[in-house]
Motif scaffolding. Structure first.
Motif, PDB file in Angstrom:
ATOM      1  N   ASN A 137     -35.559  -7.208  67.784  1.00  0.00           N
ATOM      2  CA  ASN A 137     -35.132  -7.094  69.172  1.00  0.00           C
ATOM      3  C   ASN A 137     -35.615  -5.746  69.696  1.00  0.00           C
ATOM      4  O   ASN A 137     -36.351  -5.050  69.017  1.00  0.00           O
ATOM      5  CB  ASN A 137     -33.593  -7.240  69.312  1.00  0.00           C
ATOM      6  CG  ASN A 137     -32.864  -6.243  68.423  1.00  0.00           C
ATOM      7  OD1 ASN A 137     -33.205  -5.070  68.418  1.00  0.00           O
ATOM      8  ND2 ASN A 137     -31.875  -6.738  67.680  1.00  0.00           N
ATOM      9  N   ASN A 138     -35.184  -5.376  70.836  1.00  0.00           N
ATOM     10  CA  ASN A 138     -35.675  -4.134  71.431  1.00  0.00           C
ATOM     11  C   ASN A 138     -35.114  -2.885  70.751  1.00  0.00           C
ATOM     12  O   ASN A 138     -35.557  -1.778  71.008  1.00  0.00           O
ATOM     13  CB  ASN A 138     -35.320  -4.090  72.929  1.00  0.00           C
ATOM     14  CG  ASN A 138     -36.123  -5.117  73.706  1.00  0.00           C
ATOM     15  OD1 ASN A 138     -37.234  -5.443  73.306  1.00  0.00           O
ATOM     16  ND2 ASN A 138     -35.550  -5.617  74.793  1.00  0.00           N
ATOM     17  N   ASN A 139     -34.075  -3.084  69.922  1.00  0.00           N
ATOM     18  CA  ASN A 139     -33.391  -1.932  69.349  1.00  0.00           C
ATOM     19  C   ASN A 139     -33.767  -1.628  67.894  1.00  0.00           C
ATOM     20  O   ASN A 139     -33.548  -0.519  67.426  1.00  0.00           O
ATOM     21  CB  ASN A 139     -31.870  -2.139  69.413  1.00  0.00           C
ATOM     22  CG  ASN A 139     -31.396  -2.201  70.851  1.00  0.00           C
ATOM     23  OD1 ASN A 139     -31.932  -1.486  71.697  1.00  0.00           O
ATOM     24  ND2 ASN A 139     -30.419  -3.055  71.119  1.00  0.00           N
ATOM     25  N   ILE A 140     -34.275  -2.613  67.130  1.00  0.00           N
ATOM     26  CA  ILE A 140     -34.570  -2.414  65.701  1.00  0.00           C
ATOM     27  C   ILE A 140     -35.996  -2.862  65.406  1.00  0.00           C
ATOM     28  O   ILE A 140     -36.394  -3.962  65.770  1.00  0.00           O
ATOM     29  CB  ILE A 140     -33.592  -3.209  64.805  1.00  0.00           C
ATOM     30  CG1 ILE A 140     -32.138  -2.858  65.133  1.00  0.00           C
ATOM     31  CG2 ILE A 140     -33.875  -2.916  63.328  1.00  0.00           C
ATOM     32  CD1 ILE A 140     -31.129  -3.733  64.419  1.00  0.00           C
ATOM     33  N   LYS A 141     -36.733  -2.001  64.725  1.00  0.00           N
ATOM     34  CA  LYS A 141     -38.093  -2.316  64.301  1.00  0.00           C
ATOM     35  C   LYS A 141     -38.137  -2.259  62.775  1.00  0.00           C
ATOM     36  O   LYS A 141     -37.623  -1.311  62.177  1.00  0.00           O
ATOM     37  CB  LYS A 141     -39.064  -1.289  64.892  1.00  0.00           C
ATOM     38  CG  LYS A 141     -40.514  -1.693  64.849  1.00  0.00           C
ATOM     39  CD  LYS A 141     -41.353  -0.657  65.592  1.00  0.00           C
ATOM     40  CE  LYS A 141     -42.800  -1.093  65.668  1.00  0.00           C
ATOM     41  NZ  LYS A 141     -43.642  -0.077  66.335  1.00  0.00           N
ATOM     42  N   LEU A 147     -36.297   1.149  61.863  1.00  0.00           N
ATOM     43  CA  LEU A 147     -35.995   2.211  62.822  1.00  0.00           C
ATOM     44  C   LEU A 147     -34.923   1.685  63.772  1.00  0.00           C
ATOM     45  O   LEU A 147     -35.147   0.726  64.515  1.00  0.00           O
ATOM     46  CB  LEU A 147     -37.257   2.595  63.611  1.00  0.00           C
ATOM     47  CG  LEU A 147     -37.081   3.720  64.626  1.00  0.00           C
ATOM     48  CD1 LEU A 147     -36.628   5.016  63.949  1.00  0.00           C
ATOM     49  CD2 LEU A 147     -38.383   3.941  65.392  1.00  0.00           C
ATOM     50  N   TRP A 148     -33.722   2.291  63.673  1.00  0.00           N
ATOM     51  CA  TRP A 148     -32.587   1.878  64.501  1.00  0.00           C
ATOM     52  C   TRP A 148     -32.564   2.798  65.721  1.00  0.00           C
ATOM     53  O   TRP A 148     -32.038   3.916  65.686  1.00  0.00           O
ATOM     54  CB  TRP A 148     -31.278   1.986  63.700  1.00  0.00           C
ATOM     55  CG  TRP A 148     -31.257   1.018  62.535  1.00  0.00           C
ATOM     56  CD1 TRP A 148     -32.058   1.027  61.449  1.00  0.00           C
ATOM     57  CD2 TRP A 148     -30.409  -0.111  62.403  1.00  0.00           C
ATOM     58  NE1 TRP A 148     -31.778  -0.026  60.621  1.00  0.00           N
ATOM     59  CE2 TRP A 148     -30.757  -0.756  61.181  1.00  0.00           C
ATOM     60  CE3 TRP A 148     -29.386  -0.675  63.175  1.00  0.00           C
ATOM     61  CZ2 TRP A 148     -30.127  -1.901  60.724  1.00  0.00           C
ATOM     62  CZ3 TRP A 148     -28.745  -1.815  62.713  1.00  0.00           C
ATOM     63  CH2 TRP A 148     -29.113  -2.432  61.502  1.00  0.00           C
ATOM     64  N   GLN A 149     -33.159   2.279  66.829  1.00  0.00           N
ATOM     65  CA  GLN A 149     -33.387   3.132  67.986  1.00  0.00           C
ATOM     66  C   GLN A 149     -32.112   3.635  68.662  1.00  0.00           C
ATOM     67  O   GLN A 149     -32.059   4.799  69.080  1.00  0.00           O
ATOM     68  CB  GLN A 149     -34.299   2.403  68.975  1.00  0.00           C
ATOM     69  CG  GLN A 149     -35.704   2.223  68.392  1.00  0.00           C
ATOM     70  CD  GLN A 149     -36.606   1.347  69.241  1.00  0.00           C
ATOM     71  OE1 GLN A 149     -36.173   0.713  70.182  1.00  0.00           O
ATOM     72  NE2 GLN A 149     -37.882   1.316  68.870  1.00  0.00           N
ATOM     73  N   PRO A 150     -31.021   2.815  68.776  1.00  0.00           N
ATOM     74  CA  PRO A 150     -29.795   3.347  69.407  1.00  0.00           C
ATOM     75  C   PRO A 150     -29.211   4.528  68.628  1.00  0.00           C
ATOM     76  O   PRO A 150     -28.636   5.441  69.210  1.00  0.00           O
ATOM     77  CB  PRO A 150     -28.829   2.153  69.382  1.00  0.00           C
ATOM     78  CG  PRO A 150     -29.713   0.949  69.282  1.00  0.00           C
ATOM     79  CD  PRO A 150     -30.885   1.381  68.466  1.00  0.00           C
TER      80      PRO A 150
END
Length: 680
Positions: free
Chosen positions: A603-607, A622-625
């Motif tokens: 999703n837009n938040n986890i890569k 990578l946990w963007q939040p």
């Protein structure tokens, strides 16, 4: 087109938790701690003993060797009653230093003592019937074998039947039936955990000599001489540098530059060993002193070495050392000639060693005494077990026989193995077509009727196919850890050097660095057979000089390579620099090291991504939040790092995680790789 050596690399698994514990306890750099962890050191207590072996409490040799007390008593009685003692040695460095050690000891103690060493060419290895009969005729009361005898059942039985006392000191593997000696000292009879288990023949002789001298209260003035001979023989025999070997060698190597023995002083002089060193290194013995002794046993008269190591006269010692030097030069020329002929035979015949999974090479007029050395060089070159032989010289009485058929000829040879191949088991497998043979896992010797050559090759190939795969047929480079050229400095070198002696069973550290650019390269040496390099790692301004011994044929190397290397000091015009000794290269693995198996954005938040690094597989996300990078290894441990922080958490959960400095290796480079995967 650029060529590189055909090698396989084995990189040790990193163990950051144990490494960190040992580094904190000992003050060693993490790279050095990783090296000793790779040597089987699993905790801080063992690490401190490894660093200073003198701190370990040793069991008494009298408790460990069941027949030591009896051996001492037999020799003590013989000395008291002036009974003649005869030492039977061997013609290699271990056997000759053992013989010299016991000669010095027994003469110091007032014994009537003489010695005999069998001829490599005429007698072959170990005590034999002829020697026993000569001892008996000369009134010998006690035979003392050194570095041989454990497999000599018939000669020992003959000695006993003739009324002689026999004491065997040996270190070779035990036969099914031990000889009927009065006493046997062999570390192979000890528990596998005994610190004395790895002794060479000279080590067993050393223990007997010191124990006997102590019993007679005459050890003063003897200990340092014997330690020097122990050091010389142990390293030259390639004994494992573990247990008491490592403990006593640390002491002996410090002592050798100030040797009390004229023979060792003379040997160091002719070999060009720097006597001003604080201590010698195993390589000084392994590559300089040892070969000059071994050369005599191979193509000369062992009496020369015994005289060298037992004389107290400086002039005699220097003359004998110079003769050793001349014989060693002859040995080197023989080796070069035979090696060249063997390679030509392998590659022009050609011999299908890849299909056979073993290399059998035989030619007439090769010297029996040096073909074992050539076998080792062929193993280095081809990475395959090597059995090399030559035809036995005919006896004098047969030289005039014109119709001597090939059916009567014999082949005598030497064998050297690789890690996955047991030479002694291979020879056992072929025992029905061999004559005499012997050896151990890594090396052996044999003879057989020449008519059986083809059968032997087929049988050895059968055995090889049972234990070797195609991927094993490359020289193996064992690597301790990944290092970056910026980490290489005098501090790293000094810490490694402080842990000497390195050698067999405690191998010299080998590091590797990926993505290195070859800035300069040129052939050097009299025959242009070595390679000198200037190297630079990607993303680093640091350049390093390097040398690759016997790699002239690979010049020019590709411009981009991964390198495996040892560290060495170079002294020039009063300046000391750290340089690399290259032992392995491969094409740059940059694209393979960061091999992404899959990379998805859930999703837009986890890569998320996966990658292989240093031979291990990792998952990363990578946990963007949270602005947090997580890297998970195959064992389920997670390294979690927040952007901008110097410390991360490592564990299987937040509850048991511990704080890690991510600027230290291996974490920094692991994180860098994960980020490059997720940014791809």
């Amino acid at each position: 087109m650029a060529r590189i050596p055909n090698q396989r690399w084995r990189i040790a698994s990193s163990q950051p938790e144990i490494v960190e514990q040992i580094s904190l306890s000992t003050g060693l750099l993490p790279l050095v701690s990783q090296v000793i962890v790779n040597r089987g050191i699993e905790n801080s207590d063992l690490a401190h003993i490894y660093i200073d072996p003198e701190t370990e409490e040793l069991p008494s040799p009298l408790e460990e060797f069941p027949d030591l007390a009896a051996s001492i008593q037999l020799l003590e009685d013989a000395i008291a009653f002036k009974e003649k003692i005869a030492i039977c040695g061997d013609y290699d460095a271990d056997g000759m230093t053992s013989t010299a050690l016991l000669l010095r000891t027994l003469r110091h103690l007032g014994a009537d003592v003489d010695y005999a060493i069998p001829s490599r060419m005429k007698d072959g290895y170990g005590i034999n019937q002829r020697i026993v009969e000569e001892f008996a005729e000369n009134g010998v009361g006690i035979i003392l074998t050194v570095d041989n005898g454990i497999s000599a059942y018939e000669p020992v039985l003959l000695a006993v039947e003739l009324g002689l006392i026999v004491i065997i000191t040996d270190h070779h593997d035990l036969p099914e039936k031990l000889p009927p000696a009065d006493a046997i000292l062999n570390p192979k009879l000890l528990n596998i955990t005994s610190p004395y288990r790895g002794l060479a023949g000279v080590g067993v002789a050393y223990i007997l000599a010191i124990a006997l001298a102590k019993k007679l209260n005459k050890v003063k003035g003897l200990t340092s001489q014997l330690l020097e001979l122990f050091t010389l023989g142990t390293i030259a025999d390639l004994a494992p540098l573990v247990g008491v070997n490592r403990r006593w060698l640390k002491r002996g190597l410090r002592q050798l530059p100030n040797s009390e023995l004229p023979g060792i002083q003379a040997l160091m002089t002719v070999a060009g060993v720097n006597e001003e060193q604080k201590q010698l290194q195993p390589d000084d013995i392994g590559f300089r002193l040892g070969p000059r002794i071994n050369a005599i046993g191979r193509i000369g008269d062992p009496q020369l070495v015994i005289e060298l190591l037992t004389t107290d006269e400086t002039g005699i010692a220097l003359e004998r050392a110079m003769r050793c030097e001349a014989v060693n030069s002859e040995r080197q020329q023989l080796c070069e000639k035979i090696q060249k002929e063997a390679i030509e035979l392998v590659e022009t015949k050609p011999i299908p060693w890849k299909e056979l999974r073993v290399l059998v090479v035989v030619k007439e007029n090769w010297h029996h005494g040096v073909i074992g050395i050539v076998a080792s060089r062929l193993v280095e070159r081809y990475g395959v077990p090597v059995f090399i032989g030559t035809y036995e010289e005919e006896e004098e009485k047969d030289k005039n026989k014109k119709n001597k058929s090939n059916q009567e000829l014999k082949i005598r040879g030497s064998a050297r193995g690789i890690e996955e191949f047991n030479i002694f088991e291979a020879l056992n497998y072929c025992q029905d077509i061999l004559g005499k043979y012997g050896g151990h896992k890594a090396a052996g010797g044999f003879s057989f009727p020449a008519k059986n050559l083809e059968s032997l090759e087929q049988k050895l190939s059968e055995f090889a196919h049972q234990c070797l795969e195609q991927q094993h047929l490359k020289p193996l480079v064992k690597i301790d850890a990944l290092a970056h050229l910026e980490e290489i400095n005098h501090n790293l070198y000094d810490q490694i050097d402080s842990l000497q002696p390195w050698g067999i069973g405690n191998s010299f550290p080998v590091f590797w660095t990926p993505n290195v650019t070859v800035k300069e390269q040129k052939k050097i040496g009299k025959n242009q057979d070595h390679l000198k390099l200037v190297l630079q790692e990607d993303n680093s301004p640091k350049e390093m000089k390097a040398i690759s011994w016997r790699w002239g044929e690979y010049c020019p190397l590709p411009s981009k390579i991964d390198i495996a290397y040892k560290l060495q000091e170079n002294h020039w015009q009063g300046v000391t620099n750290i340089e690399l000794e290259i032992v392995g290269v491969r094409l740059s693995q940059e694209n393979k090291t960061i091999a992404i198996n899959h990379q998805i954005k859930t999703n837009n938040n986890i890569k998320k991504g996966r990658f292989n690094y240093n031979g291990r597989t990792y998952a990363c996300s990578l946990w963007q939040p949270l602005n947090e990078l997580r890297i998970k290894n195959e064992q389920g441990k997670v390294l979690a790092i927040k952007k901008g922080n110097r410390f991360g958490l490592l564990g299987t959960s937040r509850n048991n995680a511990r704080k890690i400095d991510i600027t230290k290796p291996p974490y920094f480079h692991l994180i860098k790789t994960a980020i490059s995967v997720l940014q791809d």
